[in-house]
Design an enzyme around this catalytic site. Structure first.
Site, PDB file in Angstrom:
ATOM      1  N   HIS A  25       0.837  -1.214   0.004  1.00 29.38           N
ATOM      2  CA  HIS A  25      -0.056  -0.111  -0.199  1.00 29.38           C
ATOM      3  C   HIS A  25       0.881   1.050   0.239  1.00 29.38           C
ATOM      4  O   HIS A  25       1.316   1.700   1.055  1.00 29.38           O
ATOM      5  CB  HIS A  25      -1.075  -0.127   1.368  1.00 29.38           C
ATOM      6  CG  HIS A  25      -1.929   1.091   1.116  1.00 29.38           C
ATOM      7  ND1 HIS A  25      -2.966   1.090   2.097  1.00 29.38           N
ATOM      8  CD2 HIS A  25      -2.038   2.302   0.426  1.00 29.38           C
ATOM      9  CE1 HIS A  25      -3.840   1.974   1.717  1.00 29.38           C
ATOM     10  NE2 HIS A  25      -3.152   3.096   0.759  1.00 29.38           N
ATOM     11  N   HIS A  27       1.365   4.774  -2.675  1.00 27.39           N
ATOM     12  CA  HIS A  27       1.063   5.437  -3.819  1.00 27.39           C
ATOM     13  C   HIS A  27       2.518   5.962  -4.325  1.00 27.39           C
ATOM     14  O   HIS A  27       3.064   6.922  -3.556  1.00 27.39           O
ATOM     15  CB  HIS A  27       0.140   6.550  -3.537  1.00 27.39           C
ATOM     16  CG  HIS A  27      -1.053   5.908  -2.940  1.00 27.39           C
ATOM     17  ND1 HIS A  27      -2.124   5.735  -3.644  1.00 27.39           N
ATOM     18  CD2 HIS A  27      -1.417   5.646  -1.384  1.00 27.39           C
ATOM     19  CE1 HIS A  27      -2.980   5.371  -2.692  1.00 27.39           C
ATOM     20  NE2 HIS A  27      -2.788   5.047  -1.760  1.00 27.39           N
ATOM     21  N   HIS A 205      -9.460   0.807  -1.734  1.00 26.56           N
ATOM     22  CA  HIS A 205      -9.599   1.527  -0.434  1.00 26.56           C
ATOM     23  C   HIS A 205     -10.670   1.559  -0.247  1.00 26.56           C
ATOM     24  O   HIS A 205     -11.855   1.675  -0.979  1.00 26.56           O
ATOM     25  CB  HIS A 205      -8.933   2.912  -0.644  1.00 26.56           C
ATOM     26  CG  HIS A 205      -7.354   3.228  -0.833  1.00 26.56           C
ATOM     27  ND1 HIS A 205      -6.826   2.649  -1.867  1.00 26.56           N
ATOM     28  CD2 HIS A 205      -6.561   4.079  -0.224  1.00 26.56           C
ATOM     29  CE1 HIS A 205      -5.583   3.015  -1.871  1.00 26.56           C
ATOM     30  NE2 HIS A 205      -5.330   4.069  -0.880  1.00 26.56           N
ATOM     31  N   GLU A 208     -11.391   3.728   5.237  1.00 28.64           N
ATOM     32  CA  GLU A 208     -10.388   4.589   5.570  1.00 28.64           C
ATOM     33  C   GLU A 208     -11.064   5.738   6.476  1.00 28.64           C
ATOM     34  O   GLU A 208     -10.826   5.815   7.824  1.00 28.64           O
ATOM     35  CB  GLU A 208      -9.550   5.161   4.539  1.00 28.64           C
ATOM     36  CG  GLU A 208      -8.622   6.100   4.812  1.00 28.64           C
ATOM     37  CD  GLU A 208      -7.695   6.774   3.917  1.00 28.64           C
ATOM     38  OE1 GLU A 208      -8.097   6.702   2.643  1.00 28.64           O
ATOM     39  OE2 GLU A 208      -6.571   7.524   4.359  1.00 28.64           O
ATOM     40  N   ASP A 286       1.626   4.139   2.629  1.00 30.06           N
ATOM     41  CA  ASP A 286       0.613   5.043   1.867  1.00 30.06           C
ATOM     42  C   ASP A 286       1.286   5.956   1.063  1.00 30.06           C
ATOM     43  O   ASP A 286       1.620   6.029   0.129  1.00 30.06           O
ATOM     44  CB  ASP A 286      -0.131   5.415   2.910  1.00 30.06           C
ATOM     45  CG  ASP A 286      -1.777   5.915   2.198  1.00 30.06           C
ATOM     46  OD1 ASP A 286      -1.743   5.301   1.124  1.00 30.06           O
ATOM     47  OD2 ASP A 286      -2.723   6.251   3.067  1.00 30.06           O
ATOM     48  N   ASP A 287       1.671   7.134   1.615  1.00 28.27           N
ATOM     49  CA  ASP A 287       2.427   8.250   1.148  1.00 28.27           C
ATOM     50  C   ASP A 287       3.310   8.846   2.021  1.00 28.27           C
ATOM     51  O   ASP A 287       3.433   9.852   2.742  1.00 28.27           O
ATOM     52  CB  ASP A 287       1.175   9.315   0.925  1.00 28.27           C
ATOM     53  CG  ASP A 287       0.084   8.948   0.065  1.00 28.27           C
ATOM     54  OD1 ASP A 287       0.079   8.693  -1.179  1.00 28.27           O
ATOM     55  OD2 ASP A 287      -0.922   8.710   0.460  1.00 28.27           O
TER      56      ASP A 287
HETATM   57  N1  HPA Z   1      -6.481   7.540   0.616  1.00 29.37           N
HETATM   58  C1  HPA Z   1      -7.174   7.543  -0.589  1.00 29.37           C
HETATM   59  N2  HPA Z   1      -6.542   7.938  -1.641  1.00 29.37           N
HETATM   60  C2  HPA Z   1      -5.161   8.283  -1.680  1.00 29.37           C
HETATM   61  C3  HPA Z   1      -4.540   8.126  -0.349  1.00 29.37           C
HETATM   62  C4  HPA Z   1      -5.094   7.778   0.634  1.00 29.37           C
HETATM   63  O1  HPA Z   1      -4.557   7.529   1.878  1.00 29.37           O
HETATM   64  N3  HPA Z   1      -3.177   8.363  -0.891  1.00 29.37           N
HETATM   65  C5  HPA Z   1      -3.210   8.652  -2.033  1.00 29.37           C
HETATM   66  N4  HPA Z   1      -4.362   8.489  -2.623  1.00 29.37           N
HETATM   67 ZN    ZN Z   2      -3.643   4.711   0.109  1.00 34.32          ZN
END
Ligand code: HPA
Ligand code: ZN
Length: 349
Positions: A25, A27, A205, A208, A286-287
């Site tokens: 996970h 991006h 996703h 969240e 994630d990011d």
């Molecule tokens: N959630 C949804 N979309 C996303 C995320 C996230 O954490 N990071 C990059 N795109």
């Molecule tokens: Zn994500």
């Protein structure tokens, strides 16, 4: 047989780094560090609304998913050429290897780029070449998963999938990301069916910020093989039981959840509850350029906040390998290597 409990807590950092792990996970646009953002802005003549790296970092003060996405999409505007995408992915892959990642399945958002006039070919050429180089030069198994932006229409997603088909060999699956609330999985039933018919893996996703109903929707309507995040599942006991019974993989990103205020403190994170309930959870980043840490930092901070130990480390790493879409012989090799790390470290006591 190794004894996981024989590994002392002070050796946990070494263990976490050495264990073979899968990053499922991540991006790739979320690995764009401020320094690289400024360098690419200059290279491509793109204006950024920040004076310098410090001013940009100071803006990383998010209060929910949308407040992050607004900045994240603006940042991605510096990515223009195949070389930009290559440089971005290569920097990440080198770093991942140093953290003990043996398998990386990278999300990317083609719509973010094609909407600005960047050719699909530039995205695939750059990212695809970096993944190929990771395999040959780093011994790191790397693949791409194409994500649809859920704030856009299904028609846009369908057109994106068709436009990507000349590069069908460059990606192994599709995902669903961007603004969750108000965009339930059912909106994308048709494009996910088309992806499955093409032999692609499917992930989404869900849960969240969105409710458990979105997790059910991702499983039932999209037939998602993994749920990205899924941390809201605990509100629905029937769902928790289903996720446990079916061992549905959930890719959890604690520092992301903290930074986007899904949980006020890491100590409040539902990961401990998910582990206790026997769910197939694994840790991811994630990011990382925006959320304060790559994979190892997610492990370190989460283990400290939730008082996790070597047994949890084994489960989380094994779950990540099991949940990956890598060929079965590779998974078995990594599982063997994982057991070997624990055996080596137990013996040294
Ligand atoms: N959630 C949804 N979309 C996303 C995320 C996230 O954490 N990071 C990059 N795109
Ligand atoms: Zn994500």
């Amino acid at each position: 047989m190794f004894k996981v409990h024989a590994i002392p807590p002070q050796r946990l950092p070494e263990l976490l780094r050495r264990m073979p792990k899968a990053e499922l996970h991540l991006h790739i646009e979320g690995t764009l560090e401020p320094e690289m953002m400024f360098a690419l802005a200059q290279r491509n003549g793109v204006a950024l609304p920040y004076a310098n790296v410090q001013a940009l970092r100071a803006a990383y003060d998010f209060h929910n998913l949308q407040s992050f996405l607004d900045l994240y999409y603006a940042g991605a505007s510096v990515l223009c050429t195949a070389q930009d995408f290559y440089d971005l992915a290569w920097a990440y892959l080198e770093r991942a290897q140093a953290e003990g990642v043996v398998r990386a399945e990278l999300f990317f958002d083609p719509q973010t780029h094609t909407a600005r006039g960047v050719p699909m070919a530039a995205v695939f050429d750059g990212l695809g070449r970096a993944c190929a180089d990771a395999r040959t030069r780093l011994g790191l198994s790397a693949e791409l998963i194409l994500c649809f932006l859920r704030h856009l229409s299904q028609e846009d997603a369908l057109a994106t999938l068709e436009a990507a088909l000349p590069w069908r060999a460059h990606f192994i699956g599709v995902g669903l990301d961007s603004s969750e609330l108000g965009h339930p999985p059912e909106k994308f039933t048709e494009v996910f069916a088309r992806a499955r018919a093409l032999g692609l893996h499917v992930v989404a996703h869900a849960g969240e910020e969105g409710p458990p109903a979105y997790i059910w929707g991702a499983l039932d309507a999209l037939k998602a093989e993994r749920i990205d995040h899924g941390v809201q599942a605990w509100h629905d006991l029937v769902l928790m039981q289903h996720l446990a019974d079916e061992q549905v993989p959930l890719t959890v990103c604690p520092l992301s959840n903290l930074k986007l205020c899904v949980f006020e403190r890491l100590a409040d994170h539902t990961l401990a509850r998910m582990l206790d309930a026997g769910l197939c959870v694994s840790l991811h980043s994630d990011d990382p350029a925006y959320f304060g840490g790559y994979l190892l930092e997610n492990y370190h901070q989460t283990f400290a906040a939730l008082h996790l130990d070597a047994r949890h480390a084994y489960r989380l790493a094994a779950n990540s390998l099991r949940a990956s879409f890598a060929p079965e012989p590779d998974k078995q090799r990594w599982m063997h290597a994982l057991k070997q790390v624990f055996a080596d470290m137990s013996e040294q006591d």
